[in-house]
Design a protein around this motif. Structure first.
Motif, PDB file in Angstrom:
ATOM      1  N   VAL A 173       0.505  -1.163   0.013  1.00 57.11           N
ATOM      2  CA  VAL A 173      -0.132  -0.032  -0.255  1.00 57.11           C
ATOM      3  C   VAL A 173       0.728   1.050   0.092  1.00 57.11           C
ATOM      4  O   VAL A 173       1.808   0.925   1.145  1.00 57.11           O
ATOM      5  CB  VAL A 173      -0.966  -0.015   1.253  1.00 57.11           C
ATOM      6  N   GLY A 174       0.808   2.242  -1.201  1.00 53.28           N
ATOM      7  CA  GLY A 174       2.200   3.755  -1.188  1.00 53.28           C
ATOM      8  C   GLY A 174       1.210   3.924  -0.373  1.00 53.28           C
ATOM      9  O   GLY A 174      -0.375   4.168   0.138  1.00 53.28           O
ATOM     10  N   ALA A 175       2.223   5.050   0.673  1.00 48.60           N
ATOM     11  CA  ALA A 175       1.844   6.549   1.404  1.00 48.60           C
ATOM     12  C   ALA A 175       2.268   7.712   1.061  1.00 48.60           C
ATOM     13  O   ALA A 175       3.849   7.418   0.441  1.00 48.60           O
ATOM     14  CB  ALA A 175       2.354   5.697   2.812  1.00 48.60           C
ATOM     15  N   SER A 176       2.065   9.058   1.591  1.00 49.83           N
ATOM     16  CA  SER A 176       3.110   9.618   1.357  1.00 49.83           C
ATOM     17  C   SER A 176       4.019   9.759   1.649  1.00 49.83           C
ATOM     18  O   SER A 176       4.874  10.995   1.400  1.00 49.83           O
ATOM     19  CB  SER A 176       1.900  11.132   1.519  1.00 49.83           C
ATOM     20  N   SER A 177       4.795   8.814   2.843  1.00 46.95           N
ATOM     21  CA  SER A 177       6.240   9.469   3.685  1.00 46.95           C
ATOM     22  C   SER A 177       6.540   7.979   4.648  1.00 46.95           C
ATOM     23  O   SER A 177       5.355   7.374   4.628  1.00 46.95           O
ATOM     24  CB  SER A 177       5.978  10.336   4.303  1.00 46.95           C
ATOM     25  N   GLY A 178       7.189   7.989   5.161  1.00 50.57           N
ATOM     26  CA  GLY A 178       7.601   6.066   6.001  1.00 50.57           C
ATOM     27  C   GLY A 178       6.997   6.763   6.795  1.00 50.57           C
ATOM     28  O   GLY A 178       6.065   5.509   7.988  1.00 50.57           O
ATOM     29  N   THR A 179       6.625   7.995   7.677  1.00 52.48           N
ATOM     30  CA  THR A 179       5.972   8.564   8.764  1.00 52.48           C
ATOM     31  C   THR A 179       4.221   8.020   9.035  1.00 52.48           C
ATOM     32  O   THR A 179       3.700   7.011   9.441  1.00 52.48           O
ATOM     33  CB  THR A 179       6.321  10.074   9.228  1.00 52.48           C
ATOM     34  N   THR A 180       4.050   8.414   7.202  1.00 54.16           N
ATOM     35  CA  THR A 180       2.304   8.330   7.181  1.00 54.16           C
ATOM     36  C   THR A 180       2.250   7.067   7.501  1.00 54.16           C
ATOM     37  O   THR A 180       1.057   6.626   7.690  1.00 54.16           O
ATOM     38  CB  THR A 180       1.879   9.640   6.093  1.00 54.16           C
ATOM     39  N   ALA A 181       3.547   5.794   6.622  1.00 56.49           N
ATOM     40  CA  ALA A 181       3.058   4.707   6.225  1.00 56.49           C
ATOM     41  C   ALA A 181       2.317   3.624   7.611  1.00 56.49           C
ATOM     42  O   ALA A 181       1.656   2.734   7.528  1.00 56.49           O
ATOM     43  CB  ALA A 181       4.333   3.823   5.933  1.00 56.49           C
ATOM     44  N   LEU A 182       3.683   4.387   8.657  1.00 53.72           N
ATOM     45  CA  LEU A 182       3.398   3.371  10.090  1.00 53.72           C
ATOM     46  C   LEU A 182       2.502   3.990  10.588  1.00 53.72           C
ATOM     47  O   LEU A 182       1.568   3.592  11.283  1.00 53.72           O
ATOM     48  CB  LEU A 182       4.784   5.079  10.786  1.00 53.72           C
ATOM     49  N   HIS A 183       2.319   5.096  10.495  1.00 53.95           N
ATOM     50  CA  HIS A 183       1.508   5.386  11.098  1.00 53.95           C
ATOM     51  C   HIS A 183      -0.717   5.206  10.938  1.00 53.95           C
ATOM     52  O   HIS A 183      -1.394   4.885  11.327  1.00 53.95           O
ATOM     53  CB  HIS A 183       0.330   7.081  10.879  1.00 53.95           C
ATOM     54  N   LEU A 184      -0.108   4.997   9.105  1.00 54.00           N
ATOM     55  CA  LEU A 184      -1.085   4.030   9.269  1.00 54.00           C
ATOM     56  C   LEU A 184      -1.225   2.743   8.918  1.00 54.00           C
ATOM     57  O   LEU A 184      -3.051   2.090   9.536  1.00 54.00           O
ATOM     58  CB  LEU A 184      -1.364   3.298   7.516  1.00 54.00           C
ATOM     59  N   ALA A 185      -0.475   2.055   9.302  1.00 51.66           N
ATOM     60  CA  ALA A 185      -0.141   0.832   9.982  1.00 51.66           C
ATOM     61  C   ALA A 185      -0.834   0.615  11.455  1.00 51.66           C
ATOM     62  O   ALA A 185      -1.812  -0.721  11.250  1.00 51.66           O
ATOM     63  CB  ALA A 185       1.428  -0.042   9.882  1.00 51.66           C
ATOM     64  N   LEU A 186      -0.639   1.481  12.024  1.00 45.17           N
ATOM     65  CA  LEU A 186      -0.968   1.034  12.679  1.00 45.17           C
ATOM     66  C   LEU A 186      -2.181   1.615  13.608  1.00 45.17           C
ATOM     67  O   LEU A 186      -2.999   0.871  14.125  1.00 45.17           O
ATOM     68  CB  LEU A 186      -0.052   2.603  14.445  1.00 45.17           C
ATOM     69  N   VAL A 187      -2.940   2.418  12.597  1.00 47.28           N
ATOM     70  CA  VAL A 187      -4.313   2.880  12.809  1.00 47.28           C
ATOM     71  C   VAL A 187      -5.049   1.595  12.569  1.00 47.28           C
ATOM     72  O   VAL A 187      -5.998   1.048  12.436  1.00 47.28           O
ATOM     73  CB  VAL A 187      -4.876   4.142  11.838  1.00 47.28           C
ATOM     74  N   ALA A 188      -4.733   0.731  11.099  1.00 41.38           N
ATOM     75  CA  ALA A 188      -5.027  -0.582  10.344  1.00 41.38           C
ATOM     76  C   ALA A 188      -5.014  -1.682  11.425  1.00 41.38           C
ATOM     77  O   ALA A 188      -6.327  -2.059  11.649  1.00 41.38           O
ATOM     78  CB  ALA A 188      -4.759  -0.662   9.588  1.00 41.38           C
ATOM     79  N   ALA A 189      -4.160  -1.586  12.336  1.00 39.85           N
ATOM     80  CA  ALA A 189      -4.106  -2.925  13.691  1.00 39.85           C
ATOM     81  C   ALA A 189      -4.555  -2.235  14.814  1.00 39.85           C
ATOM     82  O   ALA A 189      -4.617  -2.970  15.556  1.00 39.85           O
ATOM     83  CB  ALA A 189      -2.456  -2.708  13.887  1.00 39.85           C
ATOM     84  N   GLY A 190      -5.398  -1.051  14.673  1.00 36.00           N
ATOM     85  CA  GLY A 190      -6.322  -1.023  15.815  1.00 36.00           C
ATOM     86  C   GLY A 190      -5.419  -0.560  17.657  1.00 36.00           C
ATOM     87  O   GLY A 190      -5.999  -0.805  18.024  1.00 36.00           O
ATOM     88  N   VAL A 191      -4.419   0.261  16.952  1.00 33.59           N
ATOM     89  CA  VAL A 191      -3.275   1.088  17.940  1.00 33.59           C
ATOM     90  C   VAL A 191      -4.812   2.631  18.005  1.00 33.59           C
ATOM     91  O   VAL A 191      -4.487   3.521  16.889  1.00 33.59           O
ATOM     92  CB  VAL A 191      -2.313   1.265  17.817  1.00 33.59           C
ATOM     93  N   GLY A 192      -5.018   2.902  19.128  1.00 36.85           N
ATOM     94  CA  GLY A 192      -5.754   4.548  19.456  1.00 36.85           C
ATOM     95  C   GLY A 192      -4.829   4.343  20.963  1.00 36.85           C
ATOM     96  O   GLY A 192      -4.570   4.626  21.575  1.00 36.85           O
ATOM     97  N   PRO A 193      -6.134   5.779  21.477  1.00 41.51           N
ATOM     98  CA  PRO A 193      -6.055   6.335  22.440  1.00 41.51           C
ATOM     99  C   PRO A 193      -6.179   5.531  24.108  1.00 41.51           C
ATOM    100  O   PRO A 193      -6.831   4.500  23.533  1.00 41.51           O
ATOM    101  CB  PRO A 193      -7.179   7.272  22.699  1.00 41.51           C
ATOM    102  N   GLY A 194      -4.944   5.618  24.496  1.00 42.18           N
ATOM    103  CA  GLY A 194      -4.733   3.958  25.637  1.00 42.18           C
ATOM    104  C   GLY A 194      -4.214   2.992  25.315  1.00 42.18           C
ATOM    105  O   GLY A 194      -3.801   2.656  26.791  1.00 42.18           O
ATOM    106  N   ASP A 195      -3.671   3.217  24.733  1.00 45.71           N
ATOM    107  CA  ASP A 195      -2.466   1.564  24.469  1.00 45.71           C
ATOM    108  C   ASP A 195      -1.355   2.052  24.744  1.00 45.71           C
ATOM    109  O   ASP A 195      -0.663   2.818  24.267  1.00 45.71           O
ATOM    110  CB  ASP A 195      -2.803   1.292  22.419  1.00 45.71           C
ATOM    111  N   GLU A 196      -0.371   1.032  24.535  1.00 47.59           N
ATOM    112  CA  GLU A 196       1.053   1.574  25.143  1.00 47.59           C
ATOM    113  C   GLU A 196       2.090   0.414  23.673  1.00 47.59           C
ATOM    114  O   GLU A 196       1.136  -0.982  23.491  1.00 47.59           O
ATOM    115  CB  GLU A 196       1.610   1.182  25.753  1.00 47.59           C
ATOM    116  N   VAL A 197       2.255   1.630  22.933  1.00 43.57           N
ATOM    117  CA  VAL A 197       3.197   0.759  21.909  1.00 43.57           C
ATOM    118  C   VAL A 197       5.056   1.094  22.348  1.00 43.57           C
ATOM    119  O   VAL A 197       4.764   1.876  22.659  1.00 43.57           O
ATOM    120  CB  VAL A 197       3.265   0.929  20.112  1.00 43.57           C
ATOM    121  N   ILE A 198       5.563  -0.596  22.263  1.00 48.83           N
ATOM    122  CA  ILE A 198       7.020  -0.131  22.226  1.00 48.83           C
ATOM    123  C   ILE A 198       7.627  -0.484  21.262  1.00 48.83           C
ATOM    124  O   ILE A 198       7.424  -0.583  20.643  1.00 48.83           O
ATOM    125  CB  ILE A 198       6.565  -1.391  23.552  1.00 48.83           C
TER     126      ILE A 198
END
Ligand SMILES: *Cc1c(COP(=O)(O)O)cnc(C)c1O
Length: 369
Positions: free
Chosen positions: A58-83
């Protein structure tokens, strides 16, 4: 000649070899005037997924937005912790914070500079949702240990492969090991666009569909928006450039590895720590460690040699995080030690042995003095 500047990365040298192909890819895209989405983007997404050995790209506008997309699609949201790690580029933590989640930073392995899997247990809480290992400098983190820990605790693994196009871990391509792998095509990366660009690869059909939709305003059809999305699309001109460059990536990687080997030989017997290879390393950066790092950098600069530091200030010491953003971190003895000792030497596929000898001669002179 002998004091011509040696840059950290020489994008002009890269372009010289492929200029006509790049020009015609750009010119064809201009003629088509399909600048947003379209077949150039779809084609590159397929090619890059195939390269990584995944079913989707899936193309993205940058590496930063690629990371954000993947996290949102994986269901990461408020209250979650990511190591993740503190020894990385800030984008890794930005993406977590922009989900409303909390980055939990751990220390790195002293030899590979990547996430130390031994540190995961100590920061695990009931809120931990995912892990982002960073394949720093072009070498995969210990994905065997990290994946095992993640599956024991039901965590998702999102790889930050922004520096590791084509790297491998136990026969698998970087980005194809976790739930999703995020890449940057920033111009200086191993595969770089003529501007910003990024991609996520995955074998998960649902995640791929969700990411494609999220990146394009959450739409299914032109004016039906199922979910709140973003404008995070890869643009067609960048996709056209990337399709040309992808064909050269393996050759460029071989040359990077060859240059790294030459540095290893030229630098042996010096009081510096050389890179340690655990598996297929693609040398986005060739990083050594030594005492009096800043003095060495100054000497190199006086000889027109441009080395770098990746990165001088770890995330847990960044002002934007110290002043209020929610970031938790474990003890960081290795991260703090290496931040003061690392040097990234000039390295790019076209670097000549003469250029490498000039770089290493300056280091020999430094330690002789
Ligand atoms: C470059 C990089 C990113 C961000 O990529 P951009 O395309 O610049 O947004 C993220 N993580 C790491 C480790 C990087 O090196």
């Amino acid at each position: 000649m002998s004091d011509m500047p040696i840059p950290l990365v020489d994008l002009k040298a890269q372009l010289r070899g492929i200029r006509t192909e790049i020009d015609s890819a750009i010119s064809e895209t201009l003629d088509q005037t399909a600048f947003i989405m379209g077949d150039r983007v779809r084609r590159f997404e397929r090619e890059f997924a195939k390269y990584c050995g995944t079913s989707h790209g899936v193309g993205a506008s940058s590496g930063t937005t690629a990371l954000h997309l993947a996290l949102v699609a994986a269901g990461v949201g408020p209250g979650d912790e990511v190591i993740t790690v503190s020894h990385t580029f800030i984008a890794t933590a930005e993406a977590i914070l922009h989900c409303g989640a909390i980055p939990v930073l751990v220390d790195v392995d002293p030899e590979t500079y990547t996430m130390d899997p031994q540190r995961l247990e100590e920061v695990l809480t009931s809120a931990t949702k995912a892990i982002i290992p960073v394949h720093l400098y072009g070498q995969c983190a210990d994905m065997t240990a990290i994946s095992a820990f993640a599956s024991t605790h039901g965590l998702k693994v999102i790889e930050d492969a922004a520096q590791a196009h084509g790297a491998m871990w136990e026969g698998k391509m970087a980005g194809a090991i976790g739930e999703a792998g995020c890449f940057s095509f920033f111009p200086g990366k191993n595969l770089g666009a003529a501007g910003d660009g990024g991609a996520v690869v995955t074998n998960n059909d649902q995640m791929a569909e969700r990411m494609s939709s999220l990146a394009n305003h959450g739409r299914q059809t032109k004016y039906l928006h199922d979910v709140l999305g973003f404008n995070y699309r890869l643009d067609a001109l960048q996709a056209a450039v990337l399709s040309v460059k992808l064909r050269y990536l393996d050759d460029w990687t071989d040359r990077r590895r060859g240059a790294a080997k030459r540095y290893n030989e030229l630098l042996r017997d010096l009081p510096v720590e050389l890179p340690v290879e655990r598996d297929r390393h693609v040398y986005h950066l060739y990083v050594i460690q030594c005492d009096r790092r800043d003095e060495l950098l100054a000497l190199m600069k006086s000889r027109n040699i441009f080395a770098g530091i990746h990165y001088p200030i770890p995330l847990h010491k960044q002002p934007c995080f110290l002043s209020g953003e929610a970031v938790r971190s474990g003890p960081m003895p290795v991260t703090e030690r290496v931040a003061d000792r690392i040097v990234s030497l000039p390295l790019f596929p076209e670097i000549t042995s003469e250029q490498q000898e000039r770089v290493t001669e300056s280091i020999h002179d430094f330690f002789r003095a």
